[in-house]
Design a protein around this motif. Structure first.
Motif, PDB file in Angstrom:
ATOM      1  N   VAL A 159      34.105  32.543   0.646  1.00 39.82           N
ATOM      2  CA  VAL A 159      33.936  34.153   1.003  1.00 39.82           C
ATOM      3  C   VAL A 159      33.209  33.578   2.680  1.00 39.82           C
ATOM      4  CG1 VAL A 159      32.470  36.261   1.024  1.00 39.82           C
ATOM      5  CG2 VAL A 159      33.627  35.431  -0.630  1.00 39.82           C
ATOM      6  N   GLU A 160      32.329  32.654   3.025  1.00 40.32           N
ATOM      7  CA  GLU A 160      31.600  32.440   3.777  1.00 40.32           C
ATOM      8  C   GLU A 160      32.475  31.733   4.868  1.00 40.32           C
ATOM      9  OE1 GLU A 160      27.228  31.255   1.441  1.00 40.32           O
ATOM     10  OE2 GLU A 160      28.702  30.050   2.107  1.00 40.32           O
ATOM     11  N   ARG A 161      33.585  30.843   4.521  1.00 35.96           N
ATOM     12  CA  ARG A 161      34.440  29.428   4.868  1.00 35.96           C
ATOM     13  C   ARG A 161      35.447  31.222   5.879  1.00 35.96           C
ATOM     14  NH1 ARG A 161      37.930  28.367   7.362  1.00 35.96           N
ATOM     15  NH2 ARG A 161      39.352  26.916   7.495  1.00 35.96           N
ATOM     16  N   VAL A 162      35.995  31.963   4.815  1.00 40.30           N
ATOM     17  CA  VAL A 162      36.919  33.410   5.858  1.00 40.30           C
ATOM     18  C   VAL A 162      35.892  34.086   6.512  1.00 40.30           C
ATOM     19  CG1 VAL A 162      37.326  35.472   5.230  1.00 40.30           C
ATOM     20  CG2 VAL A 162      37.915  33.754   3.488  1.00 40.30           C
ATOM     21  N   GLU A 163      34.471  34.233   5.694  1.00 34.35           N
ATOM     22  CA  GLU A 163      33.759  34.470   7.750  1.00 34.35           C
ATOM     23  C   GLU A 163      33.611  33.783   9.321  1.00 34.35           C
ATOM     24  OE1 GLU A 163      32.090  37.396   8.123  1.00 34.35           O
ATOM     25  OE2 GLU A 163      33.267  38.286   6.104  1.00 34.35           O
ATOM     26  N   LEU A 164      33.955  32.442   8.520  1.00 34.50           N
ATOM     27  CA  LEU A 164      33.506  31.421   9.654  1.00 34.50           C
ATOM     28  C   LEU A 164      34.542  31.850  10.426  1.00 34.50           C
ATOM     29  CD1 LEU A 164      32.301  28.371   8.377  1.00 34.50           C
ATOM     30  CD2 LEU A 164      30.824  29.602   9.951  1.00 34.50           C
ATOM     31  N   TYR A 208      37.006  32.621  19.439  1.00 29.53           N
ATOM     32  CA  TYR A 208      37.767  31.804  20.035  1.00 29.53           C
ATOM     33  C   TYR A 208      39.793  31.856  20.304  1.00 29.53           C
ATOM     34  CZ  TYR A 208      33.482  29.392  19.245  1.00 29.53           C
ATOM     35  OH  TYR A 208      32.140  29.423  18.624  1.00 29.53           O
ATOM     36  N   GLY A 209      39.430  32.963  19.465  1.00 26.13           N
ATOM     37  CA  GLY A 209      40.936  32.479  18.899  1.00 26.13           C
ATOM     38  C   GLY A 209      41.658  31.605  18.618  1.00 26.13           C
ATOM     39  N   ILE A 210      41.321  31.039  17.436  1.00 25.66           N
ATOM     40  CA  ILE A 210      41.457  30.250  16.615  1.00 25.66           C
ATOM     41  C   ILE A 210      42.015  31.069  15.797  1.00 25.66           C
ATOM     42  CG2 ILE A 210      41.220  28.358  15.348  1.00 25.66           C
ATOM     43  CD1 ILE A 210      38.612  27.797  17.016  1.00 25.66           C
ATOM     44  N   PRO A 211      43.654  30.937  14.923  1.00 25.64           N
ATOM     45  CA  PRO A 211      44.322  31.250  13.840  1.00 25.64           C
ATOM     46  C   PRO A 211      43.890  30.877  13.267  1.00 25.64           C
ATOM     47  CG  PRO A 211      45.884  29.983  15.419  1.00 25.64           C
ATOM     48  CD  PRO A 211      44.085  29.276  16.447  1.00 25.64           C
ATOM     49  N   PRO A 212      43.550  32.222  11.945  1.00 27.28           N
ATOM     50  CA  PRO A 212      42.367  31.992  10.649  1.00 27.28           C
ATOM     51  C   PRO A 212      43.757  31.679   9.493  1.00 27.28           C
ATOM     52  CG  PRO A 212      43.793  34.317  10.399  1.00 27.28           C
ATOM     53  CD  PRO A 212      43.991  33.650  11.744  1.00 27.28           C
ATOM     54  N   ARG A 213      43.651  30.162   9.633  1.00 24.72           N
ATOM     55  CA  ARG A 213      44.701  29.355   8.911  1.00 24.72           C
ATOM     56  C   ARG A 213      43.985  28.150   8.922  1.00 24.72           C
ATOM     57  NH1 ARG A 213      48.539  28.488  12.298  1.00 24.72           N
ATOM     58  NH2 ARG A 213      48.826  30.270  11.869  1.00 24.72           N
ATOM     59  N   LEU A 245      25.601  33.109   5.768  1.00 23.24           N
ATOM     60  CA  LEU A 245      25.141  31.952   7.234  1.00 23.24           C
ATOM     61  C   LEU A 245      24.429  31.487   8.285  1.00 23.24           C
ATOM     62  CD1 LEU A 245      28.719  32.272   7.800  1.00 23.24           C
ATOM     63  CD2 LEU A 245      28.133  30.390   6.770  1.00 23.24           C
ATOM     64  N   GLN A 246      23.315  33.369   8.390  1.00 23.26           N
ATOM     65  CA  GLN A 246      22.426  33.254   8.801  1.00 23.26           C
ATOM     66  C   GLN A 246      20.513  31.786   8.424  1.00 23.26           C
ATOM     67  OE1 GLN A 246      22.060  37.428   9.766  1.00 23.26           O
ATOM     68  NE2 GLN A 246      23.134  37.422  10.726  1.00 23.26           N
ATOM     69  N   ARG A 247      20.897  31.749   7.304  1.00 21.30           N
ATOM     70  CA  ARG A 247      20.312  31.415   6.832  1.00 21.30           C
ATOM     71  C   ARG A 247      20.789  29.815   7.023  1.00 21.30           C
ATOM     72  NH1 ARG A 247      20.149  35.188   2.851  1.00 21.30           N
ATOM     73  NH2 ARG A 247      20.922  33.972   1.151  1.00 21.30           N
ATOM     74  N   ALA A 248      21.299  29.374   7.127  1.00 15.65           N
ATOM     75  CA  ALA A 248      21.005  27.715   7.645  1.00 15.65           C
ATOM     76  C   ALA A 248      19.792  27.146   7.583  1.00 15.65           C
ATOM     77  CB  ALA A 248      21.760  27.720   8.606  1.00 15.65           C
TER      78      ALA A 248
END
Length: 521
Positions: free
Chosen positions: A442-447, A455-460, A489-492
């Protein structure tokens, strides 16, 4: 009773050894000193503390040649002993008698190995420990005490404190960091099997040797029999049982069971290329879960240098020798998704132009190219083992199950004697690990959403197995899950000094002459 004899200008002590044989020691300036020595020897015989003075006259080289063949240890341990004795001990003490060596000489020798002979402190410390082990075997038959034994609480207190603090600071990863490192490793190597291998280590706590030595026949769905390891020695691999005989069963969470099954189903090479004529215990060919594309075993040093270290650090480490290379950041084309396609060869730091030469492809002229920032500096595959232990502690997994899973001998005394691992404990462990993986996805999807929006990077993901795991979550993450992942993520943690959400790169820069300053992801 001992007595003294006149021998020229000196006196000789005489006494009878435990076998009744008359012994002697010369070189005393007075009759009284010779008699006192002889009486002391007979007193030692009566007390059971007698040491034949002549037994300690054997040289260190002679003693090593007697002692070393009697050892029954791991091949790698024997090889380490052999190297340290031949390189560091025998050149300095080989011709000396055991009885003539003093603790002061050994302390000075250990420091000179570093200051004069340019060995590392770790090597000098290991050399002294090996020498101490060698001399300890001669006590009390040949020498009364071990001059190489390191006294406790000696040396600089600051250094001991620093060593303890640095050990506590040993790098370990969160589930998200482990997932990101595994993804990067697969991108760097070009093999998604490396993604499965890193995830296997992170979610089982297996040692590196146990991972590369994993036998397909030991996989039984939700349970893995961890019975074997594969060690490197002198360019070859030998097979044996895990460290300290820690064979054990591993409970596998559902996602890892699926990953391993998919990996085995798609793996084209299942049998290694080790020579069939190899003698025991060296590997003579067999089936393994994790192999290279041509059937070779992964070497720890190569895997760390080429894949794991750049994935965790975001930089290629410098290399010396004939093929010397400076340190260089990892560049990636993120037009296909994060973490992108790695650009090779590396672009050395502090150079304005990308390397050119025969066989070197130029940079894609319009592609968004970034350099990776660190995920977790100094993280190692063994650090993932530390991570797994930490995750279990956070999830309040019972100590008896934690010790069993890590292959440790419990020190809980009667508590461990009366506590047994139950099915409920095992189910809870698998549920906790499964939830950790799902939360990291889930955190990876949020990234991905952040990278796509900013940045316009494709979600892939370029790693197909991971991309399939992420796909169901890309449009079906609940608001609660999304809020939790954003908060996570904010609590890094500040201790990591490794931001996950990074400044927007200048992806519009041209390939030629583009500046990499600030182009970090």
């Amino acid at each position: 009773m001992g007595y003294a004899e006149k021998r020229g200008a000196l006196w000789r002590a005489r006494w009878h050894n435990p076998a009744g044989k008359l012994e002697s020691m010369t070189g005393f300036s007075t009759k009284r000193a010779a008699e006192q020595y002889a009486n002391d020897q007979e007193a030692a015989i009566r007390a059971g503390r007698y040491i034949d003075p002549k037994a300690g006259q054997i040289t260190v080289t002679e003693w090593v040649n007697i002692w070393y063949p009697t050892l029954d240890l791991e091949l790698t341990t024997l090889e380490n002993y052999r190297f340290l004795l031949q390189a560091c001990v025998l050149p300095f003490f080989g011709d000396r008698s055991l009885a003539s060596i003093t603790a002061e000489e050994i302390a000075a020798w250990e420091m000179d190995l570093v200051r004069v002979h340019s060995y590392s402190k770790r090597t000098a410390r290991d050399a002294r420990s090996t020498f101490g082990t060698t001399l300890a075997a001669a006590v009390p038959v040949r020498i009364p005490f071990n001059p190489a034994a390191r006294k406790r609480a000696t040396g600089k207190k600051a250094e001991r404190r620093i060593a303890k603090v640095m050990e506590k600071r040993k790098a370990w990863a969160t589930p998200l960091e482990a997932l990101l490192v595994a993804e990067r490793v697969a991108v760097l190597s070009g093999h998604q099997s490396d993604f499965v291998k890193v995830m296997f280590i992170a979610y089982t706590g297996a040692r590196w040797s146990e991972a590369v030595g994993l036998d397909p026949s030991t996989l039984h769905g939700e349970v893995i029999d961890l019975d074997w390891k594969l060690y490197e020695l002198n360019g070859y691999f030998y097979r044996g049982h895990p460290k300290d005989g820690s064979i054990r069963q591993l409970d596998v969470p559902p996602f890892l069971e699926t990953l391993l099954a998919r990996h085995l189903a798609e793996q084209k090479v299942t049998r290694c290329t080790c020579p069939a004529e190899a003698e025991e215990p060296y590997c003579a060919g067999g089936e393994y879960v994790f192999l290279g594309l041509k059937g070779g075993h992964a070497r720890r040093s190569d895997f760390a240098r080429r894949s794991f270290r750049p994935a965790a650090d975001g930089w290629y480490a410098p290399r010396g020798g004939k093929a010397a290379q400076p340190a260089a950041p990892v560049l990636a084309d993120v037009s296909i998704g994060w973490p992108g396609r790695v650009i090779a060869p590396p672009w050395p730091a502090n150079t304005a132009a990308y390397p050119r030469g025969r066989g070197v492809s130029p940079l894609p002229p319009e592609a968004p190219i970034v350099n990776w920032l660190p995920i977790m500096r100094d993280l190692t595959p063994h650090g993932l083992r530390h991570s797994h232990e930490t995750w279990m502690a956070e999830d309040r997994i019972p100590n008896v199950l934690r010790d069993e899973r890590m292959g440790h001998i419990g020190d809980g005394g009667m508590r461990d004697h009366y506590t047994h691992v139950s099915d409920t404990m095992r189910d809870e462990l698998k549920d906790c690990l499964q939830r950790r993986l799902e939360r990291s996805l889930v955190e990876r999807v949020e990234l991905e959403r952040h990278w796509s929006r900013e940045y316009g990077i494709p979600p892939r993901s370029p790693v197909r197995l991971l991309d399939e795991m992420l796909e169901p979550l890309r449009g079906n993450v609940t608001q609660i899950e999304r809020a939790r992942s954003v908060r996570a993520l904010q609590r890094a943690t500040p201790r990591r000094s490794t931001p996950i959400l990074l400044p927007k790169p200048d992806i519009a820069a041209k390939a030629r002459g583009r500046s990499r300053a600030g182009n970090g992801l």
